[in-house]
Design a protein around this motif. Sequence first.
Motif, PDB file in Angstrom:
ATOM      1  N   GLY A   1      16.028  18.536  18.271  1.00 13.83           N
ATOM      2  CA  GLY A   1      16.361  19.832  18.862  1.00 13.83           C
ATOM      3  C   GLY A   1      15.228  20.818  18.976  1.00 13.83           C
TER       4      GLY A   1
ATOM      5  N   PRO B   1      22.127  24.316  26.753  1.00 14.09           N
ATOM      6  CA  PRO B   1      21.001  23.772  25.985  1.00 14.09           C
ATOM      7  C   PRO B   1      20.835  22.279  26.251  1.00 14.09           C
ATOM      8  CG  PRO B   1      22.552  24.915  24.550  1.00 14.09           C
ATOM      9  CD  PRO B   1      23.217  24.756  25.869  1.00 14.09           C
TER      10      PRO B   1
ATOM     11  N   VAL C   1      17.175  29.497  18.259  1.00  7.40           N
ATOM     12  CA  VAL C   1      17.400  30.783  18.931  1.00  7.40           C
ATOM     13  C   VAL C   1      17.995  30.550  20.323  1.00  7.40           C
ATOM     14  CG1 VAL C   1      16.270  32.816  19.904  1.00  7.40           C
ATOM     15  CG2 VAL C   1      15.625  32.011  17.639  1.00  7.40           C
TER      16      VAL C   1
ATOM     17  N   VAL D   1      19.730  27.898  21.458  1.00  8.47           N
ATOM     18  CA  VAL D   1      21.106  27.403  21.376  1.00  8.47           C
ATOM     19  C   VAL D   1      22.044  28.568  21.057  1.00  8.47           C
ATOM     20  CG1 VAL D   1      22.702  25.958  20.064  1.00  8.47           C
ATOM     21  CG2 VAL D   1      20.486  25.058  20.708  1.00  8.47           C
TER      22      VAL D   1
ATOM     23  N   ARG E   1      28.404  26.446  13.790  1.00  5.34           N
ATOM     24  CA  ARG E   1      27.876  25.238  13.157  1.00  5.34           C
ATOM     25  C   ARG E   1      27.924  24.049  14.123  1.00  5.34           C
ATOM     26  NH1 ARG E   1      30.261  23.408   8.522  1.00  5.34           N
ATOM     27  NH2 ARG E   1      28.303  22.926   7.472  1.00  5.34           N
ATOM     28  N   GLU E   2      29.007  23.921  14.858  1.00  5.49           N
ATOM     29  CA  GLU E   2      29.105  22.822  15.831  1.00  5.49           C
ATOM     30  C   GLU E   2      28.034  22.960  16.920  1.00  5.49           C
ATOM     31  OE1 GLU E   2      31.423  20.304  16.003  1.00  5.49           O
ATOM     32  OE2 GLU E   2      32.711  20.900  14.343  1.00  5.49           O
ATOM     33  N   ALA E   3      27.777  24.180  17.319  1.00  3.56           N
ATOM     34  CA  ALA E   3      26.835  24.391  18.430  1.00  3.56           C
ATOM     35  C   ALA E   3      25.405  24.040  18.054  1.00  3.56           C
ATOM     36  CB  ALA E   3      26.893  25.844  18.898  1.00  3.56           C
ATOM     37  N   ILE E   4      25.038  24.235  16.782  1.00  3.94           N
ATOM     38  CA  ILE E   4      23.657  23.949  16.372  1.00  3.94           C
ATOM     39  C   ILE E   4      23.527  22.593  15.694  1.00  3.94           C
ATOM     40  CG2 ILE E   4      22.971  26.371  16.196  1.00  3.94           C
ATOM     41  CD1 ILE E   4      23.336  26.225  13.201  1.00  3.94           C
ATOM     42  N   ALA E   5      24.546  21.745  15.848  1.00  4.06           N
ATOM     43  CA  ALA E   5      24.533  20.451  15.167  1.00  4.06           C
ATOM     44  C   ALA E   5      23.414  19.545  15.657  1.00  4.06           C
ATOM     45  CB  ALA E   5      25.889  19.762  15.331  1.00  4.06           C
ATOM     46  N   GLY E   6      22.856  19.837  16.818  1.00  2.00           N
ATOM     47  CA  GLY E   6      21.775  19.004  17.348  1.00  2.00           C
ATOM     48  C   GLY E   6      20.398  19.531  17.006  1.00  2.00           C
ATOM     49  N   ASN E   7      20.332  20.528  16.145  1.00  2.00           N
ATOM     50  CA  ASN E   7      19.042  21.101  15.742  1.00  2.00           C
ATOM     51  C   ASN E   7      18.796  20.820  14.269  1.00  2.00           C
ATOM     52  OD1 ASN E   7      20.079  22.738  18.114  1.00  2.00           O
ATOM     53  ND2 ASN E   7      17.980  23.490  17.956  1.00  2.00           N
ATOM     54  N   ILE E   8      17.691  20.170  13.986  1.00  2.00           N
ATOM     55  CA  ILE E   8      17.352  19.833  12.605  1.00  2.00           C
ATOM     56  C   ILE E   8      16.411  20.894  12.043  1.00  2.00           C
ATOM     57  CG2 ILE E   8      16.247  18.127  11.103  1.00  2.00           C
ATOM     58  CD1 ILE E   8      18.585  16.842  12.237  1.00  2.00           C
TER      59      ILE E   8
ATOM     60  N   TYR F   1      19.696  25.472   6.542  1.00  2.00           N
ATOM     61  CA  TYR F   1      20.641  25.900   7.591  1.00  2.00           C
ATOM     62  C   TYR F   1      21.438  27.176   7.330  1.00  2.00           C
ATOM     63  CZ  TYR F   1      19.915  21.125   9.304  1.00  2.00           C
ATOM     64  OH  TYR F   1      19.360  19.954   9.741  1.00  2.00           O
TER      65      TYR F   1
ATOM     66  N   VAL G   1      22.801  30.091  10.127  1.00  2.00           N
ATOM     67  CA  VAL G   1      24.185  30.368  10.523  1.00  2.00           C
ATOM     68  C   VAL G   1      24.499  31.843  10.266  1.00  2.00           C
ATOM     69  CG1 VAL G   1      26.608  29.786  10.166  1.00  2.00           C
ATOM     70  CG2 VAL G   1      24.879  28.014  10.007  1.00  2.00           C
TER      71      VAL G   1
END
Lengths: 158, 776, 288
Positions: free
Chosen positions: A48, A58, A109, A111, A128-135, A141, A145
Motif C-alpha cells: 500500500g 485508491p 493519508v 486512502v 479499519r476495513e478501508a486501510i486493510a491494504g496498507n502495511i 496502526y 486509526v
Amino acid sequence: MRKIPLSFTLNGKPYEIEADPGARMIDVIRNDLELTGTKEGCGVGECGACTVIFNGDPVASCLLLAGQMQGAEILTIEAMSEFDLGHLLQDKFLEEDAVQCGFCTPGFVLVAYALLLKNPNVTREEIREAIAGNICRCTGYIPIVNAIEKTAEHLREA
Amino acid sequence: MKTHTIGKSIGRIDARAKVTGRAEFGADIRLPDLLYLKGVYSEYAHAKLLAVHTEEAEKMPGVVIVVTGKDIPGEKMIGELYIDQYPIAYDKVRYLGDVIAVVAAETQEQANAAAARVTADYEPLPVLGSPRIALDSEYVINEEYPDNVCGVVHTRKGDVAKGFEEAEVVIESTYKTDFVEHAYLEPESVTAVPSRMRPELTIYGSMHAPYNARISLHRTLNVPMAQLTLRPSTVGGSFGGKIETAEAMSIRAGLVALKTGRPAKYTLTREESIRESYKRHPIEFEVKLGATKDGILKVMHVDSISDAGAYTNMSPPVAYKTATLGPGPYRLDHVDYRARAVLTNNNHTGSMRGFGTPQAIFAMENSMDELADKLGMSPTDFRRKNILVNGDVSGTGHLMDFHEVSMLSVMEKAAEELDFDRKFAQYKEENKDPKRRVRRGVGIAVSMRGASVGADGNGFDVARILIEVMKDASVHANTGLVELGQGLRTAQMQMVAEGLGVDLNRVTMGDTDTSRSPATGACIASRGTMLGGGAIFDATQRIRAILVEGLKKTYGDDIGEVNFEKDRVTFDDKDLSFEEVVKICYGHNLTPMAPGTYSVPITDWCEEKGFGEPFYTYTYSCHAAEVEVDLDVGTVEVIKMVGAHDPGRAINPTFLHGQIYGGLAMAQGMALLENLGHNTETGALKNQNFADYLLPTILDVPDTNVPILDEHPDPRSAFGGRSMGEPATEPGAGALACAVNMALGKPGMIKQLPFDLDRVFAAAQELWGDDDVEIS
Amino acid sequence: MLKFRDYVRVESKAELEKVLASVEGPVVLLAGGSDVLVQAREDDRFQNHTAVDIFGVKEWHAIVETEKDLLIGAMATHAMIADSPLVNRFAPILAEACLSVGSPQIRNHSTIGGNIANASPAADTLASLVVLDAKVVVLKDGKEHVLPLDEVITGPYKTSLSDRDVIVSLRVPKLSEDVQHNYTKIGRRRALSISRMTIATLLQLDGEGVVTKFDMTIGATFPKPVAFPDISAMLVGKKPSSDDIRAVARALSDKIPEIAGIRASTRYKQPVCRRLAERILHELIGDE
C-alpha cells in the motif's frame, strides 16, 4: 520501441507525456513527473505504500501500467496539503502521533482522504476495513486509526 | 529533578515533512548525471568463485562500468567487530545474497538488462544449511573458525548439578525460532556522490550506522576518513537492519562513483532486499528448569545454538545478550546458560530489534509456564514468587541495588490491564470441555533488558554529539545517532533544550552529517536516548561553562552560581535573556560550541567465569496477551495485547506509546505469521516478497492493544531515561506463544515459531482431534 | 519498469476486434492488470507481447439483470461487484467472495473476468461461481460462446482460451431470496490474504425444513473448479439430521485426496474441511 502518448490530470494539473509501454504508473509519477511522495515498498501490490487516488478510488500504482493512466484523474500525496480535508488529515496524523518513519504515511493519508470524501460518517470499523491494504511496520496502526477517526469527528462537528 | 522540556509529549519535528510527502528518502534523491546500479547475485550458497565474466554486460547499451571484487583497491572484507564480510565477493561466495558484480548504467532498466548478462565460474562446495549440519561438517566457512563456531558466551552462577539435586520438580524442553526479516517498509537505497576537488565521497541514503560505514569505506576504498562524509536521508524504518547491508551498498556505489566521477544511485527491489539483507538469528534452545514443590525456582540450564549465517556480523554480541539476558528477571541460585553461534551458508544474521532476546524470552517464558503448570500454579503466581526485587542478585550475579527494580510492578500493571488472573482461571476451566472448539488463552512474558551493548563492549560503548550556539542564539546540534522513525531526533531536541535551559524552538537538530559531528556508536541496542542523553548533557554543560566564562569577563570572576532555565540566565541580582548572554560570549571572542561525549561506565563482568554485571542498567518489561484459537481450523485471533514497561523517565511519553504499539504488532508477526521459507538444503529463501512473507495488517492487530508506562527515573542516566526501542517488542512473541499454548490446554505444546496455521492445527489435532466429537 | 512490446487501449468491442486482428505476435489482455503486472515482474515473459487494455470497454463493466439471470460484465471490478445492490440481492455469496479479494486497492482495480482468466487455483471467487452455476461468456473469433466454468478453466493457471479470446461477461442465475449462503475463506491473515481454502455453500429449505436446493464446493484446493452434484443429492429432499450433516461433511472432505491427491496440504485441508463443513451446515440448517 514505440513510446505511447498519454494525457491525464494529476493533482489538478493536465499532463501530456510519452511513456514506455512497460512503464508503471509509479514509474511515471516518480521519474517522469518527479513526484517522489509516492513510495515503492514492494512492487507487487502487497504493502500500500504506492497508493494513489485514481478516478476517486485508491489503487496500487505499482500495479497499473502507464497506459492505464490515459484520461484519468489522479491524486497523489503532494495534492493533499491543498485540500481542506487533506490538510485536516495531515494535522490529525501529527496530533495523534500516527507518523514514525513516514514511509507508509502517504498511502494511508490518501486512502483516508478517499474514504472520508465518500463517507464522512465512517465508523471505526469502516476505517479499519478501508486501510486493510496498507502495511505499517512502525506504528502498530492504532494511532493511524485514531487520526482518521478524529478527522471524521472534526468533520461531523463542523 | 525539575524538568521543563523533557517528559512532555511534543510533536515530532520531522512529521510534517513526512505527512506531506516532502521528506526525502534514499530512493527519492535526484541528481544530474546520475548512474544507476544493479547487483549480480551468486548462483550458489557456497562455492569458490573462480572467475566473473563481465565483457558481455559491458557491451550492453547505456553501461558505463561493471565492477567486481577485484576492483576494490583496499581491504576486500569489512565488518564492524569481525572482518569477514565481502562487500563484493572476491574469491568465494558464502550465501545466495553475496554480490559478485555491480553494473552501473545510464538508466535503471539498462543496468538491470546488463546485470542479467554477467556470468561467473564457480566450484560448488557443500551447502551447510543449518548449524547442526555445519557443526558436523568437515567443511569450514571461515578459516578463522575451524569448527564453524564463531562465538560462545557461557553464563554460570552457583552449581547447577547441585541445583538439580535439590529441585523437586523439573521440566525439560527444546524451543526453536526461525529467520525473521526486518521488513522495514523502505527498501535500501544509497547514493554516492564524488567530489570534484579530490578523491572524496559523500554518501546519502538509508543507513543506520554512518560511522561504521565510514570506517569500512575508508578501509576498502583507501580514502581518508576526512574525505568521507555520510549523510543519511530520511530513513524508512530500520529495526537494526540497515547497518551492514547499507555499508556494503555504500562501498559498491562509492567505488563506482570514484571510478567514474559520477554520482551513483543504488536501490534494492524488495526481493533483492530479502535475498541479500541479514536477518534475525534462528536459535534453538535446550532448556531445563527446576524448582521446589512450593514453587521456588532453583536452577536453570540452557544450551542454545544460533545460526550465524555466512558472516560473523553481530553473532557473538547476540550470543552475549542471549546468555546474559536469557535468564530473565528471576531470582535463583544456579544458572548455566550457554549461547553458541555457528556459521552456515545462510543469510548472515545480525542486529534486529531485540538482538537475541525475543527468541530467548520465547523459550524461557514458555518453559516457565511449563514449570508453573507442573507445580499447579498460575503463570502470574509463579512469577510473583520468583521475580527479582530490590537487593536481589540476578541470574548472572548482578546485585540489583542501584535503581528501582520495578519488574513486579510492571508485571502487575500488565496483568491487571488484561484481567489476567481471572481469565486464566476461567479459561483453564472452560477449556477442559472437548466440545469447546473455539477457546481462549492468556499468556504473559517478562523481561529485563540491559541498556546498550553491555560489558561485551566495555570501553567501546560511547556516544558523541556536537552542539554549536550561533550568534543569533539559535542552537544547532548534530549527532550520528540517526532518526529512524523512533522519534529520537525530537527527544534529542528536548534534551538539548533541557540541558541548556532554553526554549524548544531555539534548538535545531541537524540531519546527521558525519562531517559535522564526531564519531559515535550507533543508535542500536536501545542506547539512543540514554547514551545520547549522556552526550547531550556533557556538551550542554561545557557550553554553559563557556557562556559563564563570558559572563565572568564582563561581570567579574566572583559572580555567583549561574542558572540557565526557561530561556533566561540568572545569577546574583541579574536576569538576562539567553540572547544577551550569547552576545556577551561572542563579544569576548569566545566560542560557544562543544562536543559532548558519554561512555558507559565499565561494569564488573568476568568473561571467563560468565559472572558479574553484564550491563550498566536495565529496563523492565512485561507483555500480556489474550488469544482465541479455533481447534478445528488452526486459526489464532489476537484479542488483546498489553505492553507495560519501565523506561526510567519517558522523555516523550507519546513516542514511547508509539514504540509499544509498533512493538506489539512486530511481536505478533514474529509469533504467528512471519516465515521466510528457508530451505536447509539449498540455503534459499522461498518467500521473497510480501505476498508470502506475511506481516500483520490492521485487521490482524487488535484495536484494543494498550501501552503502559510505569516510570522510575534511573539515577544512572543523565536525564533519567533508559530504553524502549527493543523492550517495546522483546517479550511479545513469548507472551503470544504462552497464550496459544494455554488455549490449547498444554503449556509448551508448540515449541517452534511461528505458530502458523499448520502448526496450531496439528497441535490441536493431537490434543483435541477426535473423529467422533460432536460439533456444537 | 516492466517489459512489454507495446500497449494498446481499446474502448469498444469493435475496436478490440480490429486490434486483435491487426496486431502482430502474441497478445496479453489487460483487465485490471494486477495479475499480469505481478507476473511481468518475475521474468520477461511478456517482452514480445502487446498488452491490449480492455478495461475501458464500458459495456463490459455493467451489471444488469434479466428475468432469470444477472449479467455481470467481465470488467466489473471486485469492488463494484461487492457493492452492487443487484449482486447483493440475487447472488450475495459472490459479493462476499469479491469482498474477500486482496485489499481495497486491489479490489478497486481487479476484475472478475481477470480473476477467471488468470485461473489461479487459489482465486477467491471461483468456488462461489461454481455453486451459483455461473456461465462464462467468451468472445471467440467474433462470436459469443456460453461456457461452463470448468470448460474455461482447465487446470492451475490454465484456460481453454487462446491469447485472443476474451471473457466478456458472466451469466449468473438469480437466487431466490430464501436461499441461504455461506462463504468461508481460510487465510493466514485477515486482509491481503491468499486463500488457503474456501468453502462455498448454498442451501434452501422449504416450510417443513426439507432441503430443496443444496450446493457446496471447496476452493483453492483442486486443480480446477469442481461441482459436486453427488454431494447435493445427499441432502436434497431430506430433513437433515446431524448424521446426515456429518456424512456430507465427510464426503465433501474426502473429495480432497480423491481429486487433488495426497499432498502435504491434504493433512490440513481434509480434516479442516470436514469440521468446517459440519459447522457451516449446522449454522445454515439451524437445528436446536
